[in-house]
Scaffold this motif. Sequence first.
Motif, short mmCIF file in Angstrom:
data_model
loop_
_atom_site.label_atom_id
_atom_site.label_comp_id
_atom_site.label_asym_id
_atom_site.label_seq_id
_atom_site.Cartn_x
_atom_site.Cartn_y
_atom_site.Cartn_z
N CYS A 31 0.83 -1.20 0.00
CA CYS A 31 0.00 0.00 0.00
C CYS A 31 0.87 1.26 0.00
O CYS A 31 0.57 2.23 -0.70
CB CYS A 31 -0.94 -0.01 1.21
SG CYS A 31 -2.22 1.26 1.15
N ALA A 35 0.54 4.08 -2.67
CA ALA A 35 0.17 5.42 -2.22
C ALA A 35 1.21 6.45 -2.64
O ALA A 35 0.87 7.58 -3.02
CB ALA A 35 -0.01 5.44 -0.70
N MET A 40 -0.13 10.10 -2.38
CA MET A 40 -0.76 10.13 -1.05
C MET A 40 0.32 9.93 0.01
O MET A 40 0.52 8.84 0.55
CB MET A 40 -1.84 9.05 -0.96
CG MET A 40 -2.98 9.25 -1.93
SD MET A 40 -4.36 8.09 -1.71
CE MET A 40 -3.62 6.51 -2.06
N CYS A 43 -0.62 8.69 3.66
CA CYS A 43 -0.97 7.27 3.63
C CYS A 43 0.30 6.42 3.49
O CYS A 43 0.47 5.44 4.21
CB CYS A 43 -1.95 7.00 2.49
SG CYS A 43 -2.53 5.29 2.41
N ALA A 44 1.17 6.81 2.59
CA ALA A 44 2.40 6.06 2.37
C ALA A 44 3.25 6.01 3.64
O ALA A 44 3.76 4.96 4.03
CB ALA A 44 3.20 6.66 1.22
N CYS A 90 -6.09 4.39 5.70
CA CYS A 90 -6.36 3.65 4.47
C CYS A 90 -7.86 3.55 4.20
O CYS A 90 -8.29 3.53 3.04
CB CYS A 90 -5.72 2.27 4.52
SG CYS A 90 -3.93 2.33 4.29
N HIS A 93 -9.35 6.01 1.87
CA HIS A 93 -9.10 5.86 0.44
C HIS A 93 -9.63 4.54 -0.11
O HIS A 93 -9.42 4.22 -1.28
CB HIS A 93 -7.59 5.92 0.15
CG HIS A 93 -6.91 7.04 0.85
ND1 HIS A 93 -5.90 6.83 1.76
CD2 HIS A 93 -7.10 8.38 0.81
CE1 HIS A 93 -5.49 7.99 2.24
NE2 HIS A 93 -6.20 8.94 1.69
N SER A 97 -9.21 2.97 -3.85
CA SER A 97 -7.97 2.20 -3.94
C SER A 97 -8.17 0.81 -3.34
O SER A 97 -8.38 0.67 -2.13
CB SER A 97 -6.83 2.91 -3.22
OG SER A 97 -5.70 2.07 -3.09
N CYS A 100 -5.55 0.15 -0.68
CA CYS A 100 -5.88 0.73 0.63
C CYS A 100 -6.96 -0.08 1.33
O CYS A 100 -6.90 -0.28 2.55
CB CYS A 100 -6.33 2.19 0.49
SG CYS A 100 -4.98 3.36 0.26
#
Length: 127
Positions: A31, A35, A40, A43-44, A90, A93, A97, A100
């Motif tokens: 992920c 991301a 993102m 998120c990453a 996650c 999103h 995604s 995610c």
Amino acid sequence: MDAIGMPAIDPMTMQECIEACSACEQACTMCADNAMADGMIKCASMCMDCADVCNTMMRMMMRPSGFDMAAMKAMLAACIAMCSACSDECGNHAEMSETCRMCAMACDACVKACQAVLEMMRESEAA
């Protein structure tokens, strides 16, 4: 507690937690990569941190003969907190995604597995 001071924890519950941590680490790593490619950053970053925490938790559980109760309980609490936060991020999103969505699910499973081990440790202490 057993003869060497380890809490009486069901080996299957420990194995399930180790496997949940491993699955979460893998999902978070995938992920994070996805991301990052999508820009993102939060998120990453959250996923990379969660992957690291899950890896450490898993490795601690793989060496049960030498763990310290207080340290293990603190690490379980940290893993629960990190996985919960990552799942929330996650989850924001998940509709756009698939990575995610899968990561959030893996994080939720890891939270449940860590909570089960933590509960067993508390019950063992109370006995």
